[in-house]
Design an enzyme around this catalytic site. Structure first.
Site, PDB file in Angstrom:
ATOM      1  N   HIS A   1     -24.476   5.856  18.531  1.00 51.37           N
ATOM      2  CA  HIS A   1     -23.075   5.497  18.768  1.00 51.37           C
ATOM      3  C   HIS A   1     -22.979   4.669  20.043  1.00 51.37           C
ATOM      4  O   HIS A   1     -23.286   5.147  21.124  1.00 51.37           O
ATOM      5  CB  HIS A   1     -22.238   6.776  18.888  1.00 51.37           C
ATOM      6  CG  HIS A   1     -20.787   6.528  19.084  1.00 51.37           C
ATOM      7  ND1 HIS A   1     -20.015   5.927  18.131  1.00 51.37           N
ATOM      8  CD2 HIS A   1     -19.974   6.797  20.125  1.00 51.37           C
ATOM      9  CE1 HIS A   1     -18.778   5.839  18.570  1.00 51.37           C
ATOM     10  NE2 HIS A   1     -18.721   6.358  19.781  1.00 51.37           N
TER      11      HIS A   1
ATOM     12  N   GLU B   1     -24.116   1.940  15.668  1.00 56.56           N
ATOM     13  CA  GLU B   1     -22.708   1.767  15.310  1.00 56.56           C
ATOM     14  C   GLU B   1     -22.048   0.937  16.399  1.00 56.56           C
ATOM     15  O   GLU B   1     -22.173   1.229  17.582  1.00 56.56           O
ATOM     16  CB  GLU B   1     -22.036   3.146  15.199  1.00 56.56           C
ATOM     17  CG  GLU B   1     -20.562   3.101  14.889  1.00 56.56           C
ATOM     18  CD  GLU B   1     -19.690   3.069  16.137  1.00 56.56           C
ATOM     19  OE1 GLU B   1     -18.558   2.557  16.019  1.00 56.56           O
ATOM     20  OE2 GLU B   1     -20.124   3.529  17.201  1.00 56.56           O
TER      21      GLU B   1
ATOM     22  N   ASP C   1     -18.391  -1.393  17.503  1.00 57.32           N
ATOM     23  CA  ASP C   1     -16.966  -1.614  17.248  1.00 57.32           C
ATOM     24  C   ASP C   1     -16.683  -3.096  17.461  1.00 57.32           C
ATOM     25  O   ASP C   1     -17.019  -3.640  18.511  1.00 57.32           O
ATOM     26  CB  ASP C   1     -16.130  -0.774  18.216  1.00 57.32           C
ATOM     27  CG  ASP C   1     -16.439   0.707  18.074  1.00 57.32           C
ATOM     28  OD1 ASP C   1     -15.991   1.295  17.086  1.00 57.32           O
ATOM     29  OD2 ASP C   1     -17.125   1.255  18.945  1.00 57.32           O
TER      30      ASP C   1
ATOM     31  N   HIS D   1     -15.916  -0.919  22.356  1.00 55.89           N
ATOM     32  CA  HIS D   1     -15.419   0.343  21.791  1.00 55.89           C
ATOM     33  C   HIS D   1     -13.894   0.403  21.831  1.00 55.89           C
ATOM     34  O   HIS D   1     -13.257   0.899  20.919  1.00 55.89           O
ATOM     35  CB  HIS D   1     -16.010   1.527  22.552  1.00 55.89           C
ATOM     36  CG  HIS D   1     -15.504   2.843  22.093  1.00 55.89           C
ATOM     37  ND1 HIS D   1     -15.848   3.391  20.873  1.00 55.89           N
ATOM     38  CD2 HIS D   1     -14.664   3.731  22.670  1.00 55.89           C
ATOM     39  CE1 HIS D   1     -15.248   4.553  20.728  1.00 55.89           C
ATOM     40  NE2 HIS D   1     -14.519   4.792  21.803  1.00 55.89           N
TER      41      HIS D   1
END
Length: 90
Positions: free
Chosen positions: A22, A49, A51, A64
């Site tokens: 993450h 992951e 964003d 993020h």
């Protein structure tokens, strides 16, 4: 949506564990940077992951948060920011 969840669960159970980092490795490098992503993969992550947000002029920004407040201070939303032409070269 249900098919996606079912497919994901089948993949997970049939192939073993999958490690998803993450924001890369935000403990050892600034989150969602190339360094953070590289460190996550070197430490065994299968995926990272990220964003994505789109600036006002259509440039994708990895962050993020929807705004710059937590990282730089000003409460500016990415969707309202025009990036400098040096960053926005197509």
């Amino acid at each position: 949506m249900g098919l996606l969840v079912l497919t994901s669960l089948c993949f997970w159970f049939l192939t073993g564990f999958t490690v998803v980092a993450h924001r890369g490795d935000p403990i050892n490098a600034p989150e969602e940077t190339f360094q953070s992503i590289d460190m996550a993969f070197s430490q065994g992550a299968n995926y990272v992951e990220l964003d994505l947000h789109e600036s006002q002029d259509g440039v994708l920004v990895i962050s993020h948060d929807r705004n710059l407040q937590r990282v730089t201070g000003p409460m500016r939303l990415f969707r309202k920011i025009l990036l400098p032409s040096s960053v926005n070269s197509k």
